[in-house]
Design a protein around this motif. Structure first.
Motif, short mmCIF file in Angstrom:
data_model
loop_
_atom_site.label_atom_id
_atom_site.label_comp_id
_atom_site.label_asym_id
_atom_site.label_seq_id
_atom_site.Cartn_x
_atom_site.Cartn_y
_atom_site.Cartn_z
N GLU A 390 0.79 -1.23 0.00
CA GLU A 390 0.00 0.00 0.00
C GLU A 390 0.82 1.28 0.00
N TYR A 445 -14.54 -0.22 4.75
CA TYR A 445 -14.19 1.19 4.62
C TYR A 445 -15.03 1.87 3.53
N PHE A 527 -4.73 -8.28 16.07
CA PHE A 527 -3.38 -7.84 16.43
C PHE A 527 -3.40 -6.44 17.02
N ARG A 535 -10.02 1.69 16.14
CA ARG A 535 -9.51 0.39 16.60
C ARG A 535 -10.02 0.09 18.00
C1 GCB Z 1 -4.82 -2.18 5.03
C2 GCB Z 1 -3.41 -2.35 5.48
C3 GCB Z 1 -3.33 -3.12 6.79
C4 GCB Z 1 -4.43 -2.68 7.73
C5 GCB Z 1 -5.78 -2.97 7.09
C6 GCB Z 1 -6.96 -2.51 7.97
O1 GCB Z 1 -5.10 -1.90 3.90
O2 GCB Z 1 -2.59 -2.94 4.52
O3 GCB Z 1 -2.06 -2.90 7.35
O4 GCB Z 1 -4.34 -3.32 8.98
O5 GCB Z 1 -5.86 -2.27 5.88
O6 GCB Z 1 -7.48 -3.31 8.71
O7 GCB Z 1 -7.29 -1.34 7.90
#
Ligand code: GCB
Length: 569
Positions: A390, A445, A527, A535
């Motif tokens: 990314e 998203y 994680f 989060r």
């Molecule tokens: C992504 C990233 C990853 C994130 C994930 C997310 O595109 O590559 O590192 O953890 O999305 O869960 O937002």
């Protein structure tokens, strides 16, 4: 540099265990603490100030060496220290290393003391910038992670520490220093091509694999040899056939000076049209993007966790994973070789922002790419290199990636190269690569809470990406956060039902496309991340919890991944 090993000509002494830790530039935490190696230090203590200390820390250990090592060449070897390491032995600076996931070592023959204690000090820090790989501490008002604490531009916790094994090892003055194995398959014959370098004054090398021998003369300290194994048992997904290649180095008086055993898996990787072939047969990738992450140890390597992860991946009928977003420990790659998993090995270049990159960033990226390829080259499980995850590849980045692709192809003609993009089809570099890896989150998203519309969006996007690049597509990330134990009927975002329905729905769409070569769910397990309002105590997109127990979707994937499908092996 090759991986240290114990044999009749080499000693190997572990310096793992309990070390001392000092938070150098944090006056509030001046007391010396005990710290475990390998482990991140961040989650060991109860003090928030300590956990979120990203400045310099000093690891120290005192050790004595056995007299039996006298007269040998002695190296101090670190498998990984994150992010930057500066190492001193008995007060003398040995050198430094930048980037947190590849090995480095120092010749300490002249510095180490016999008959008394030696002190090794490792200064490690996590001071990331626009010029580090990965980058961080940059402020781009368009970027979603600006509100993260600590301020990283990637979605995992910036753990610090001596994360993998530390060894002292010895060799004689004449020893093998480089080893590159290539394999090929011609009918039923397995071909093993060996290239190596010997330091010191060797004369010839004897090679033996499966009872077949070759003698290779050393010319300018280098040797090459080609061995053929009739009716070879090939390495393949779920068929991890491995051979031991034994190498013995002799001087001109026929004295044995060094020996080394390298494990070899004979297999051939190709990308032809829309297919990814292992030994001439099409493979469909089923698996995950992962992380090295577990309670208390953070990013510290742990054999028990590694084995549990492979057992879970086997249980769920996965066949592959990506080392998102950095090179994983060599112990994990050994297990992948032994379990027969396909691995996409990735550099630590996650979320590169081209508004901030400069020559220094590219230099560090080139260096870590070379270190990764040199380290992982001989693993049969590694089937593709990922140069970055990314990046802001909708910006001007073609020249940047051309440099990296050229380096990769010059070092390795046997594996495809990929970029993991979240901007495709609006990606300015993807045309340089062999496989198009994409991360997309319809239903999360984009278009949240509407699975049918998310499926339509996935369909259109896959068509648009294929139309533009005409490359096989591997979906390297898709999924939804689910807080284990959170349920609703009908499913809603963050419930186990929603995660299951979305993942299975999107897989159905992917499988209607014959240019899609695989599905990697984000993520194998929950994680830890930096703290942020998106989060919930970390990223919860795991199919398994952080404790490695299944969420609802795991049982359905186990079913789905067990059924035969088109284009699948
Ligand atoms: C992504 C990233 C990853 C994130 C994930 C997310 O595109 O590559 O590192 O953890 O999305 O869960 O937002």
């Amino acid at each position: 540099m090759i991986r240290p090993q114990l044999n009749t000509k080499r000693d190997l002494v572990s310096l793992n265990g309990v070390w001392n830790l000092n938070l150098v530039d944090n006056p509030k935490c001046s007391e010396i603490k005990k710290v475990a190696v390998p482990s991140s230090f961040n989650d060991l203590y109860t003090d928030e100030e300590v956990r979120n200390h990203h400045g310099e820390v000093k690891y120290s250990k005192s050790f004595k060496v056995s007299d039996s090592l006298l007269g040998k060449k002695i190296f101090l070897h670190f498998e990984a220290v994150s992010y930057r390491a500066k190492v001193f032995l008995n007060g003398k600076e040995l050198g430094s290393h930048e980037t947190g996931y590849t090995p480095f070592e120092f010749d300490i023959t002249e510095t180490v003391e016999f008959g008394k204690a030696n002190i090794v000090d490792v200064y490690a820090d996590q001071n990331l910038s626009a010029e580090t790989i990965p980058q961080s501490n940059i402020v781009d008002k368009d970027w979603i992670f600006n509100t993260h604490f600590p301020n990283v531009i990637f979605d995992f916790y910036p753990y610090t520490g001596i994360h993998r094994n530390v060894y002292l090892y010895t060799v004689n003055k004449t020893y093998i220093d480089k080893l590159k194995i290539d394999t090929d398959v011609k009918g039923t014959v397995g071909i093993v091509k060996v290239e190596g370098k010997v330091n010191g004054s060797g004369s010839y090398v004897e090679l033996n694999i499966a009872g077949y021998n070759k003698k290779a003369q050393l010319i300018d300290n280098s040797f090459t040899a080609e061995l053929e194994i009739p009716d070879a048992k090939l390495w393949n997904v779920g068929e991890p056939n491995l051979y031991d290649l034994d190498l013995s180095v002799y001087d001109s008086d026929n004295n044995l000076k060094d020996e080394y055993t390298q494990r070899v898996g004979i297999r051939k990787i190709e990308v032809k049209g829309n297919e990814f072939l292992v030994n001439g047969k099409s493979v469909y990738f089923k698996g995950f993007g992962k992380h090295e992450d577990f309670h208390i140890i953070g990013k510290g390597n742990c054999d028990a966790v590694n084995i549990r992860d492979f057992e879970l991946m086997k249980w769920i009928n996965a066949n592959s994973f990506r080392t998102s977003h950095y090179p994983y420990s060599e112990d994990i790659l050994d297990l992948a070789d032994e379990y027969g998993f396909l691995v996409i090995s990735e550099t630590p270049a996650v979320s590169l922002n081209f508004k901030f990159t400069n020559e220094k960033t590219l230099e560090v990226h080139k260096k870590v790419l070379v270190e990764l390829i040199e380290r992982d080259y001989n693993h049969p499980s590694v089937v593709m290199w990922s140069v970055a995850n990314e990046p802001q590849s909708q910006l001007d980045c073609e020249k940047y990636f051309k440099t990296l692709v050229d380096i990769t192809r010059s070092m390795d003609q046997s594996r495809p190269v990929t970029l993991v993009s979240c901007f495709a089809p609006n990606d300015n570099a993807m045309h340089l690569f062999d496989v198009c890896c994409i991360n997309k989150y319809p239903g999360w998203y984009e278009i949240p809470a509407q699975i049918d519309k998310a499926k339509e969006s996935m369909d259109q996007m896959l068509e648009a990406i294929y139309k533009k690049f005409k490359l096989p597509i591997l979906i390297t990330e898709f999924g939804a956060d689910a807080v284990a134990g959170c349920h609703s009927l009908p499913g809603e975002m963050y419930t186990e039902e929603y995660q299951k329905d979305l993942i299975l729905g999107l897989i159905d769409v992917m499988r209607t496309k014959d240019f899609v070569i695989g599905e990697h769910i984000w993520n194998f397990a929950d994680f830890r991340t930096a703290q942020n309002y998106i989060r919930v105590n970390g990223n919860k997109k795991g199919v398994f919890t952080r404790e490695r127990q299944p969420k609802m979707v795991a049982h359905f994937l186990k079913e789905k991944w067990n059924k035969p499908m088109i284009n699948n092996q």
